[in-house]
Design a protein around this motif. Sequence first.
Motif, PDB file in Angstrom:
ATOM      1  N   SER A  92       2.568  -2.410   7.267  1.00 49.36           N
ATOM      2  CA  SER A  92       1.501  -1.860   6.426  1.00 49.36           C
ATOM      3  C   SER A  92       0.388  -1.266   7.276  1.00 49.36           C
ATOM      4  O   SER A  92      -0.236  -0.268   6.899  1.00 49.36           O
ATOM      5  CB  SER A  92       0.937  -2.949   5.516  1.00 49.36           C
ATOM      6  N   ALA A  93       0.144  -1.865   8.439  1.00 50.07           N
ATOM      7  CA  ALA A  93      -0.848  -1.309   9.356  1.00 50.07           C
ATOM      8  C   ALA A  93      -0.391   0.045   9.882  1.00 50.07           C
ATOM      9  O   ALA A  93      -1.201   0.958  10.065  1.00 50.07           O
ATOM     10  CB  ALA A  93      -1.081  -2.276  10.518  1.00 50.07           C
ATOM     11  N   LEU A  94       0.902   0.190  10.110  1.00 53.73           N
ATOM     12  CA  LEU A  94       1.437   1.437  10.658  1.00 53.73           C
ATOM     13  C   LEU A  94       1.439   2.566   9.628  1.00 53.73           C
ATOM     14  O   LEU A  94       1.067   3.709   9.941  1.00 53.73           O
ATOM     15  CB  LEU A  94       2.857   1.204  11.192  1.00 53.73           C
ATOM     16  N   MET A  95       1.855   2.256   8.404  1.00 53.71           N
ATOM     17  CA  MET A  95       2.091   3.298   7.406  1.00 53.71           C
ATOM     18  C   MET A  95       1.073   3.310   6.273  1.00 53.71           C
ATOM     19  O   MET A  95       1.031   4.263   5.499  1.00 53.71           O
ATOM     20  CB  MET A  95       3.495   3.120   6.804  1.00 53.71           C
ATOM     21  N   GLY A  96       0.277   2.262   6.155  1.00 53.93           N
ATOM     22  CA  GLY A  96      -0.603   2.096   5.002  1.00 53.93           C
ATOM     23  C   GLY A  96       0.011   1.130   4.008  1.00 53.93           C
ATOM     24  O   GLY A  96       1.210   1.200   3.723  1.00 53.93           O
ATOM     25  N   ARG A  97      -0.810   0.223   3.469  1.00 53.97           N
ATOM     26  CA  ARG A  97      -0.258  -0.820   2.603  1.00 53.97           C
ATOM     27  C   ARG A  97       0.368  -0.240   1.334  1.00 53.97           C
ATOM     28  O   ARG A  97       1.489  -0.609   0.952  1.00 53.97           O
ATOM     29  CB  ARG A  97      -1.358  -1.822   2.222  1.00 53.97           C
ATOM     30  N   GLU A  98      -0.317   0.680   0.670  1.00 54.63           N
ATOM     31  CA  GLU A  98       0.222   1.223  -0.572  1.00 54.63           C
ATOM     32  C   GLU A  98       1.511   1.989  -0.325  1.00 54.63           C
ATOM     33  O   GLU A  98       2.452   1.914  -1.135  1.00 54.63           O
ATOM     34  CB  GLU A  98      -0.821   2.113  -1.253  1.00 54.63           C
ATOM     35  N   ARG A  99       1.574   2.707   0.800  1.00 52.49           N
ATOM     36  CA  ARG A  99       2.795   3.462   1.126  1.00 52.49           C
ATOM     37  C   ARG A  99       3.968   2.502   1.359  1.00 52.49           C
ATOM     38  O   ARG A  99       5.089   2.739   0.896  1.00 52.49           O
ATOM     39  CB  ARG A  99       2.539   4.304   2.382  1.00 52.49           C
ATOM     40  N   MET A 100       3.717   1.414   2.076  1.00 54.89           N
ATOM     41  CA  MET A 100       4.802   0.477   2.357  1.00 54.89           C
ATOM     42  C   MET A 100       5.219  -0.295   1.107  1.00 54.89           C
ATOM     43  O   MET A 100       6.414  -0.551   0.903  1.00 54.89           O
ATOM     44  CB  MET A 100       4.406  -0.496   3.466  1.00 54.89           C
ATOM     45  N   MET A 101       4.273  -0.652   0.268  1.00 54.97           N
ATOM     46  CA  MET A 101       4.653  -1.335  -0.969  1.00 54.97           C
ATOM     47  C   MET A 101       5.525  -0.421  -1.833  1.00 54.97           C
ATOM     48  O   MET A 101       6.529  -0.861  -2.413  1.00 54.97           O
ATOM     49  CB  MET A 101       3.403  -1.770  -1.732  1.00 54.97           C
ATOM     50  N   ALA A 102       5.182   0.861  -1.889  1.00 58.04           N
ATOM     51  CA  ALA A 102       6.004   1.808  -2.644  1.00 58.04           C
ATOM     52  C   ALA A 102       7.392   1.932  -2.033  1.00 58.04           C
ATOM     53  O   ALA A 102       8.402   2.010  -2.747  1.00 58.04           O
ATOM     54  CB  ALA A 102       5.310   3.173  -2.695  1.00 58.04           C
TER      55      ALA A 102
END
Length: 344
Positions: free
Chosen positions: A311-321
Motif C-alpha cells: 500500500s505504501a508503494l502503490m497507494g492504499r486505495e489502489r491496492m485495495m481495489a
Amino acid sequence: MRVDLFGFELPPERIALRPVRPRDSARMLVVHGEGEFIDRHVRDLPDLLEPGDVLVFNDTRVIPAQLEGRKAGGEAKIGATLHKREDLRRWIAFIRNAKRVKEGDQIVFGGGVTAIAEARHADGSFTLFFEGEEPVEVLLDRAGTMPLPPYIAGKRATDERDREDYQTMFAAKDGAVAAPTAALHFTDRLMRDLAEHGILSEMLTLHVGAGTFLPVKAEDTEDHQMHAEWGRIEPQTAARLNAARAAGGRIIAVGTTSLRLLESAAREDGTIAPFEGDTAIFITPGYRFKAVDGLMTNFHLPKSTLMMLVSALMGRERMMAAYYHAIEAEYRFYSYGDSSLLLP
C-alpha cells in the motif's frame, strides 16, 4: 495509521495449498499507478519489462526449522519454530506450550536432537542452544520439517513435496525459516527468456524469519514492533545495481524481502550501499521509496505488515481495489498462490 484500514475479507477457498506446475504458469496481476488492472501470467514477464531492467532476487535457502519434541524427564509436548540465528549453535525460537518451559530446561526433539532453553525473551521466544558436535544444519535435516505458513499447515500436513515446493530455484544460503515466495514462480525457461530480452538479474541475501507470519496486534501502525532479519548486499552487487539504474534501467524487487533489504541499504540519493547486518525496516504509507522502481510479489494477508508495504508503494486505495479485483477474478492467495507485478 489504523491497522484495520488494511483489512479485507478473503474466501477460504482462495488460499492456495499447493503451487501450480509448472511454476511460471501462475497467474500475475499487473498493477500500474493508474489505469486498468491487467490479468497475465508469470511467464509473460519478459514482455512486461524493458531491456536494462534488473530483477533482484533473494538467494536465501529455507531450512527445516519446525521441530517437535518433549521436555526432558516429562510428558509436556513442546514445539519450536526457529526464527533467527544468534551463533553457530544458538537460535531464537518461538515455542509452542512455552508456559511449560523454564530457562535451563532440556528439550528432546526427534532423531536424538536436544537443545537447552537458555533464555526467555520479552516476546515469549527462547534462545535454544543445540547440544552435540554436529552442525545445527545436520541436526535440523534429521529432526526438522519445513516451516509452512500457519494458513497452509493448519489445513494439511507437511510432506516431502514441500521440501522442493517451498524452495526457490535461487536458494543457496541456509538461514531462512520462510520462503521468499515471489521467487517460487521462476523456472530455468523463464530465466532464459528474460535474459534473451535483455532483462538483468542480481542476488542479495535476506534470511526471512518466522516473525513474518506474526499478526499485527496493535491498533495503530506506530505501535507495532517489527521483527529483525539478517541480510547482505555484496559491494559488487550494489555497484552493478547503481550502474544499471544510472543507465536508465529500473530496479524491480522480486519479493518484499528483496525490497526491504534494498531500501535498508539505500542512501538518500537513491543509490544502494553495500550492506551486512540486521534490518527491522517497517514500510507503511507515507514512506519515500529510494532504491526500487517496482515490485513482484504474491498476495498478502489482510492487516499484515506486507499489505502495508504494498500500500505504501502503490497507494492504499489502489491496492485495495487490486485485491478486490484479484478475489473476484479467483486469483490464488498467499505463499503458494499467484503473483502480482506492481509498477508505480
